[in-house]
Structures are given as structure tokens and as C-alpha cells.
Design an enzyme around this catalytic site. Structure first.
Site, PDB file in Angstrom:
ATOM      1  N   ASP A  45       0.828  -1.202   0.000  1.00 16.72           N
ATOM      2  CA  ASP A  45       0.000   0.000   0.000  1.00 16.72           C
ATOM      3  C   ASP A  45       0.869   1.261   0.000  1.00 16.72           C
ATOM      4  O   ASP A  45       0.613   2.216  -0.740  1.00 16.72           O
ATOM      5  CB  ASP A  45      -0.912  -0.035   1.231  1.00 16.72           C
ATOM      6  N   LYS A  69       1.496   4.266  -2.855  1.00 19.29           N
ATOM      7  CA  LYS A  69       1.347   5.699  -2.576  1.00 19.29           C
ATOM      8  C   LYS A  69       2.569   6.490  -3.039  1.00 19.29           C
ATOM      9  O   LYS A  69       2.437   7.538  -3.666  1.00 19.29           O
ATOM     10  CB  LYS A  69       1.109   5.925  -1.081  1.00 19.29           C
TER      11      LYS A  69
END
Ligand code: ADP
Ligand code: ASP
Ligand code: MG
Length: 815
Positions: free
Chosen positions: A678, A682
Site C-alpha cells: 500500500d 502511494k
């Protein structure tokens, strides 16, 4: 004297006719009246259908006659006192028999001439007017019936006959001078030729009948009683926000009606214009409403644009070629041939180079026109001086109308940019020298969107309507809907934005409402919705073709992330908190950005990084103003931050991860957070938004999870593996403590290289005191060299993520 006209819906049944009679009775106390009536609603259509059926040997026409008979008989029985019914029933019955005879004739001959068609169509008004006249005598004994065919004389152009005003005016004048009745009832629409045949004045022609009578008697005013509160700023059936126009000039009203405002039959104004008789448009069902006054003295201070109207089923013919340039008489030949073919030209533009002429006509005439034009210019076409005539069908003309437009600059610019922003392609433009009308030709499928956006732009105090299509109403989605619900009023009043949720879907159900779903009881609406399918969701959004449409993805689903292109290509903006699209292959990310630019459809994903924090927006402004990002250091996982902030000797790793999930800080699959995927997504998005081309594989992921945890395939096994490896996590904690550091999961980008992984952060670092689920980003740029630009705050949680999505929606509204 006043002339009143009641339209089809105003006399649709006994109940409505009674309302009309009440209005007439009240007015007759003060004035003499002539009252023109239409056929009962739908009867003219039915008569014409029956005649076509009969002529094509379809016996079904008999059912139509029966239906017509029943409708009139029922009206009589409800409207007329029983002791007066018999005589009228006999009369009406005998006329219906005549109608039947005519239709039987068509059936036997298999033929329908325009003359017979008019004779058949005339029964609608003949029957209605006699019934209404009889009913009126019950309340106003001094009233009588007069057949308009005896007063209005026309040529023999059946279907749309031209009035001989000299003869007609004399007949009307003579009749009304000698007539002593307080009220005279007349059928609209019908007239007669010199040789006594019944003619009609064109569909919707009862308005015209009333205007002819008004002109003949030099009435004080003409009142058109219909089913709406006047002439509206746009067709109220298509534009919900349309408003009645209080005051309008004859020319403006004529222009609006010529361009499709059906409320007034276009030729109606001409007869009363010269004699300066004011026209009122009034609502039979709301007589106290002001209505519209059409006169020579409209309100000068009103909006320079009075209304927007449209004509559909338009075809555009283009005649092009060097053979047109400087050749006198080409246009004459073109228009002559169209006139010979009896084709009505609605719209003309000619490029000043004279290289092409563009003509708007009705769809139904297009083929005939094309053939005739190609024949006329046969020689030039053979010599390649002129191209074959090009025909485009299924178009529509939209016109802005207003007398005062000439005194205001930039209105056409506004019109074009408003349409352009909504991706409505303009095929041709015309502006009359009077500047009373600016017309554009657009695709028929865009007409509703065009009318609504133009109306919003020119009449609605600049309130912008945003139409949302929301996919995913879980934890974050629910908060998002609640926030919109709560802010709706504020946005409308303070930001002039009307945010409506048109569609919602979860993985099971979806629900649509073109007028906006109720945000109070959306859950039950969704539960009772139809079975959700992604393809159906997309096609419905396309089909509705609403202005300022926004697709809002509040899922973490890869399949949903793969459909953004389909929305952007339809000029539907995309707002998403789903990171998959922007962190997939670079080409895909780039393609979506390009589509967004090409189709003028924003693509916003602020919540991809730092939930509601304005990180991407800030980055965008830096880049747009010419700065260059050289280095990024960041803690981007609210969930990992929460986990390492709470993980202690007293709170084991497994339990902390569980709690993060319960509080909604982790992805549905917590491994995506803990594995660093994750965070890698980003930082990749930030790098790409900084203008660098990078793929996911190029990011070094120093994963801290033991291999066995990584290999689990479901949440249950994953949590078990965390317990099994608790020693591993405790060792990490002790190591950090020994160094007097805290553990943070850090993403960095430097010198073209990116990595993510755990770091032991010493006390002096700004990352050391990062609380709870906070995020922090440091941008080192050409302008922020030693001291970075820092953005810090809550970077996870349903409410802040929802508000980040909301902020993106508002950004679109502010464009
Ligand atoms: P009537 O039967 O009374 O003659 P029409 O159906 O001919 O009534 O005309 C009224 C209808 O015109 C309205 O119900 C409305 O749907 C339509 N209409 C189209 N454009 C406009 C407009 N600009 N203002 C008002 N009505 C309009
Ligand atoms: N009844 C005719 C029509 O439907 C005329 C009218 O209503 O104005 O066209
Ligand atoms: Mg009408």
C-alpha cells in the site's frame, strides 16, 4: 371582447372542461367572450392514426372509432344534465357515423388524400366544441356555438392551409357585430376552402384559430389557456428548473415558438402583432398563477436571454466545393430546388469563403433533399467542382432567444464554452443579424444535457448541478453519502452547487434516480434496487448523459479501477480513493490522464495518498508553477503508524493489527498494508505526479514480514501467522528501544530511486513524534531546498477519507 382558447389537456375530460367553464363563466360576467376549443386531448392523434390504418387496410381503425365514441359519450354523461343529454347524444352519434363513413371509404379504397385526412381530423374539434357549447349553456344561457369553418377561409393546402385574411376578417367582423351572445364557442384548428371543403390550420392550430378571431374582432386580449403556468424559460418537461417568463415581446415569443416551444403554435402571433393585441398564456389548472404576457412592451430590465428552445429530428445537409466560390446563383439554385420539393429550410449557415453551405431541414425530408440537390448540381459534381451533398441525421437545433442579447457581449461565447465543457459537440452555428437568436446544431442524444446546462448557465443564478454515480457504499462510502446529505443545503446556498447522487451501487445491488436519490433513506432504496452489474451501471450513466457527471469509486476493487477510461471518454469525471489505477502500469496511468485532458473530464484521486490531506493537490500546484520535486520522505501508512505507535511490551503485535482493522485504518486485506504494498503504491503515485515515469517493480520493498506471513492466502491464516511469529516482531521492538528510536514505515524517493521499509527513527527526526494514524510527507524541491515543504495530519480513517473524496467533488464543481 376577449378571445380565450382552451387546449387539449384543458378539455381532456368532463372534470377539466368544468374548470374551463368556471373560468369562462367568471370572465363572462365582465366581458363578451369568444372561446376557441381544441379537441379532447389525444383525439386528433387518434383520428389521424385511424385514417392511416383504414387506408392501409387495417380493420383496427374500427376500435379507434369506438374508443373516440366512448370518450365523448362518457364526457357528455358526466358534464350535461340528464334531461339535456338526449338531443346532444343524437347529434354526436350522427357525426360519429359520418366519421365512420369517411373511414370506411378510406378502407375500401385503400387510400387517404390530404383532403380526406383534414375532413377526418376536423371531427376532434367539431365534437368537443359542440359538447362544451351545450355544457356552457347550462351556466350561461346567453351563449351559443359557431362553426369556425363558416368564418375562417383558406386556400386548399390541406394539412396546413393558408388563411385568406381579407375574406376571413370581414366574415368574423360581420358575425360578431350582429351576434348578441355573451359567449360564443368555436372549434379551433378547422376552417374551409373557397369551394367549401374542410381544411385544417396545422397541428397545434387551435391557438392560431383564436388569434385569427382575436384579430377579426380587434379583441382587447387573447388568452391561451393550457396546462403550464405560461411560456417557460425552457421546455418544463425537459428542464425541471425552468421558470415561467412573466413578460416577453411578440418577436421573442415567435422566435421561441418557431424553435420548438410547443406551448404556442408559431403562426399564432402574426395576426395579433399588427393590431397590438396582448397575448396571455395561462394555466387552466392554476388560474391564479400569473402566466406570461406577450406584448410590445416587455420588461426591459429582464435577463437579456428570455428562453431556450429546441427542435429535434433535424438533418444537416452540406454542399461543399470550389464550384460554389464566386459563382453567382449557386445558392439560388440550391434554395429553388428545395422549394420545388416543398422542403422547409429551418437553418442556414454559409462559410464566408463561400466554400460550403450548410442547411438544416427535417430528418424526414433529408433523402429527398439529397437526391434533388445532387441532381441539380449533377454537372458540377461530375466535374469535381462540387462534392456530393453530405447528409447527417438525428441532430437537433438549440436556440437561445432574447431581444436584448444584442446589447450584451460574450453571450455566444458563454453558450459555446458551456456546451464545450460538457463535451457537447457543436455541428453548426447560426446567429441572425437581429441577434435575437443564437442557434447551434448538436447531436440529438445530447439535447437534454445541452438544454439543462445552458439553462443552468443563463437562468439559475449560476447554481451548478453535480451528478454523482457512486460505486461502493461500505465504511467510507456511507460516510461520504452522509457528508453530502449534511452539507447539501450549505453547498447550494454558499457555493452555488447542487450535489445530487444519481446512482449508487455496492457489489450486490444498484439503484438509479435521474432526479437524485433521497439521501435520507438511501439504504432501503439500495436494498430494493436492481441486481448490480458493472456493465449496466456504465451504460446507464452513459445513457442518462447528464451534465457535470462524476463517477465516484469508493472501492478497492481492481475491476472497477479498470473502467475509468469508459467514463472519461464520455466526459464523465472520475473521483477515486482506489489506488489501483494510478499505481498500475505507467501506460495505464498516463492514458487516464490523457483521456481526462482530451475529454475535459477531471480525474482526481487526492485520497490515494494521505486520505483527506491535500498532498496531491499541493504537489500539482508546485509542478504547475514550475517547481521540481527532487526528494520525498514520507510516512504514508496511517495503519502502520497506528500499529507501531501502539505496539508495546503490553500490547502484542497481532492484537494491535486486529484493532487497526476494527477501527477501519487498514485495507480490507491487512496484508496489503503490512507487506508495504500500500505504501509502495502511494509513493509511486507521488513520484508519478511529480512528473517521473516509474513502474512499481522499480520500488525497493524492504518487507519486514516473515516469509510465512507473506505466503498466507486469507485473513484468518494471516493473523495466525502473526501470532506464530510474535518473537520476530518483539525483537524489532527491542532493537528499536535499545537504539532509543521509534519504528516507522518510511517511503522515500531520492535521486530517481524509491524504497519503502521499516526504519528506526531517532528523537531529532520530525517523524519521531508522529502520533496515532498520522501521515507526514516532506517534499524537497528546487524551491524548498534545505527546509522541506511538510504536510502532516490524520492519514487514515473513514471520515477523513470520505471528506477527501468530497473535496475532490467540490474541486470539480469549482472548475
Ligand atoms: P395545449 O394542448 O394546451 O395546446 P400544448 O401541449 O400544445 O398544449 O402545449 C403545452 C405544452 O408545451 C406544455 O405542456 C409543455 O410540455 C410544452 N412546452 C414546450 N416548450 C415549452 C415552453 N418553453 N414553455 C412552456 N411549455 C412548453
Ligand atoms: N387538435 C389539434 C391538434 O392536436 C389542434 C390543437 O389542439 O391545437 O393538433
Ligand atoms: Mg397547443
Amino acid at each position: 371582447m376577449i378571445v380565450l382558447k382552451f387546449g387539449g389537456t384543458s378539455v381532456a375530460n368532463a372534470q377539466n372542461i368544468q374548470l374551463a367553464i368556471n373560468i369562462v363563466t367568471e370572465k363572462s360576467k365582465k366581458e363578451k367572450l369568444a372561446v376557441v376549443v381544441s379537441a379532447l386531448s389525444g383525439i386528433t392523434d387518434m383520428l389521424l392514426i385511424a385514417s392511416q390504418k383504414a387506408a392501409s387496410k387495417d380493420e383496427n381503425y374500427k376500435n379507434n372509432i369506438e374508443e373516440i365514441k366512448q370518450k365523448h359519450f362518457e364526457t357528455i354523461s358526466l358534464l350535461i344534465d340528464s334531461n339535456n343529454q338526449n338531443q346532444l347524444l343524437i347529434k354526436i352519434n350522427s357525426q360519429i357515423n359520418q366519421l365512420q363513413t369517411l373511414l370506411d371509404g378510406c378502407f375500401l379504397l385503400g387510400e387517404l388524400s390530404p383532403r380526406t385526412s383534414d375532413a377526418i381530423a376536423s371531427f376532434g374539434e367539431l365534437l368537443s366544441s359542440q359538447i362544451i357549447a351545450t355544457a356552457l349553456q347550462q351556466t350561461i344561457p346567453n351563449s351559443n356555438f359557431k362553426d369556425s369553418r363558416e368564418l375562417i377561409k383558406t386556400n386548399s393546402n390541406f394539412g396546413k392551409a393558408a388563411v385568406n385574411f381579407d375574406v376571413t376578417n370581414t366574415l368574423i367582423e360581420d358575425y360578431f357585430i350582429s351576434n348578441k351572445s355573451q359567449v360564443v364557442i368555436l372549434p379551433g384548428f378547422i376552417a374551409s376552402s373557397k369551394d367549401g371543403n374542410t381544411t385544417t390550420l396545422g397541428r397545434g392550430g387551435s391557438d392560431y384559430t383564436a388569434a385569427i378571431i382575436a384579430n377579426g374582432v380587434n379583441a382587447d386580449s387573447l388568452e391561451i389557456w393550457t396546462d403550464v403556468n405560461g411560456m417557460f424559460t425552457a421546455n418544463p418537461k425537459i428542464v425541471k428548473q425552468a421558470q415561467p417568463i412573466e413578460s416577453i415581446s411578440y418577436q421573442e415569443a415567435m422566435e421561441l415558438s418557431h424553435f420548438g416551444a410547443k406551448v404556442l403554435y408559431p403562426p399564432t402571433i402574426q395576426p395579433v402583432l399588427n393590431s397590438n393585441i396582448p397575448i396571455w398564456i395561462k394555466n387552466t389548472f392554476e388560474p391564479e398563477a400569473y402566466g406570461t404576457l406577450i406584448s410590445n412592451n416587455p420588461d426591459a430590465n429582464a435577463n437579456p436571454i428570455k428562453g431556450i428552445s429546441h427542435i429535434d429530428k433535424i438533418a444537416l445537409l452540406t454542399v461543399e466545393g470550389s464550384g460554389l466560390i464566386g459563382v453567382a446563383g449557386s445558392s439560388k439554385r440550391l434554395f429553388e430546388v428545395l422549394s420545388q420539393e416543398n422542403i422547409n429550410v429551418i437553418f442556414i449557415t454559409q462559410a464566408s469563403s463561400e466554400h460550403s453551405i450548410c442547411i438544416g431541414i427535417q430528418n424526414q425530408d433529408a433523402e429527398r433533399a439529397r437526391k434533388a440537390i445532387n441532381k441539380t448540381f449533377e454537372l458540377e459534381i461530375a466535374q469535381n467542382k462540387i462534392d456530393n451533398c453530405i447528409v447527417e441525421k438525428d441532430l437537433c437545433i438549440v436556440a437561445l432567444v432574447g431581444e436584448n442579447m444584442k446589447n450584451h457581449q460574450g453571450l455566444s461565447g458563454k453558450m459555446f464554452s458551456t456546451l464545450g465543457k460538457n463535451n457537447v459537440n457543436i455541428r453548426a452555428i447560426a446567429q441572425g443579424a437581429s441577434e435575437r437568436n443564437i442557434s447551434v446544431v448538436i447531436n440529438e442524444k445530447d439535447v437534454k444535457k445541452a438544454l439543462n446546462t445552458l439553462h443552468e448557465r443563463f437562468f439559475e443564478d449560476n447554481t451548478k448541478q453535480l451528478n454523482l454515480f457512486v460505486m461502493g457504499v461500505g465504511n467510507v462510502g456511507e460516510k461520504f453519502i452522509d457528508q453530502i446529505h449534511q452539507q447539501k443545503k450549505f453547498l447550494k446556498e454558499n457555493m452555488k452547487m447542487n450535489v445530487r447522487v444519481i446512482a449508487m451501487s455496492n457489489s450486490r445491488k444498484m439503484v438509479f434516480d435521474e432526479d437524485g436519490l433521497s439521501l435520507k433513506d438511501w439504504k432501503s432504496l439500495l436494498d430494493n434496487g436492481e441486481t448490480a452489474t458493472i456493465s449496466e451501471f456504465i451504460s446507464k450513466a452513459k445513457e442518462l448523459n447528464l451534465r457535470n457527471s462524476i463517477f465516484v469509486d469508493i472501492t478497492a476493487n481492481g475491476e472497477i479501477a479498470s473502467i475509468y477510461d469508459q467514463f472519461l471518454k464520455q466526459n464523465i469525471a472520475v473521483v477515486t480513493c482506489n489506488k489501483i489505477a494510478c499505481s498500475s502500469q505507467y501506460d495505464n496511468y498516463k492514458n487516464l490522464k490523457n483521456l481526462s485532458r482530451k475529454y475535459n473530464a477531471p480525474f482526481l484521486f487526492e485520497t490515494n495518498v494521505g486520505a483527506g490531506l491535500p498532498i496531491i493537490d499541493t504537489l500539482k500546484h508546485l509542478i504547475a508553477s514550475g517547481d521540481k520535486v527532487n526528494r520525498i520522505n514520507a510516512v504514508l501508512s496511517g495503519s502502520l503508524n497506528f500499529i507501531f505507535n501502539n505496539f508495546s511490551d503490553f500490547y502484542n503485535f497481532h492484537d494491535v493489527v486486529k484493532e487497526a482493522g476494527v477501527q477501519g485504518f487498514t485495507e480490507p486485506d491487512p496484508k496489503i498494508d503490512l507487506s508495504g504494498v500500500d505504501v509502495a503504491r502511494k509513493i509511486l503515485i507521488l513520484i508519478r505526479e511529480s512528473g517521473y515515469e516509474m513502474e512499481m517493480e522499480a520500488i525497493e520493498n524492504n518487507c519486514f514480514l516473515p516469509q510465512e506471513c507473506m505466503e498466507t492466502t486469507n485473513n484468518e491464516d494471516f493473523f495466525k501467522s502473526l501470532i506464530k511469529h510474535s518473537n520476530h516482531f518483539e525483537n524489532l521492538l527491542s532493537e528499536a528501544k535499545a537504539k532509543d528510536c521509534r519504528i516507522k514505515f518510511v517511503a522515500s524517493f531520492d535521486n530517481g530511486k524509491a524504497s519503502v521499509g521499516l526504519q528506526f527513527i531517532p528523537k531529532e527526526s520530525p517523524f519521531y513524534n508522529l502520533e496515532g494514524k498520522d501521515n507526514i510527507v516532506e517534499f524537497y524541491t528546487d524551491r524548498y531546498i534545505d527546509q522541506p515543504l511538510i504536510i502532516k495530519g490524520a492519514g487514515a480513517g473513514a471520515a477523513v477519507t470520505a471528506s477527501g473524496i468530497f473535496a475532490d467533488v467540490i474541486r470539480i464543481g469549482n472548475v
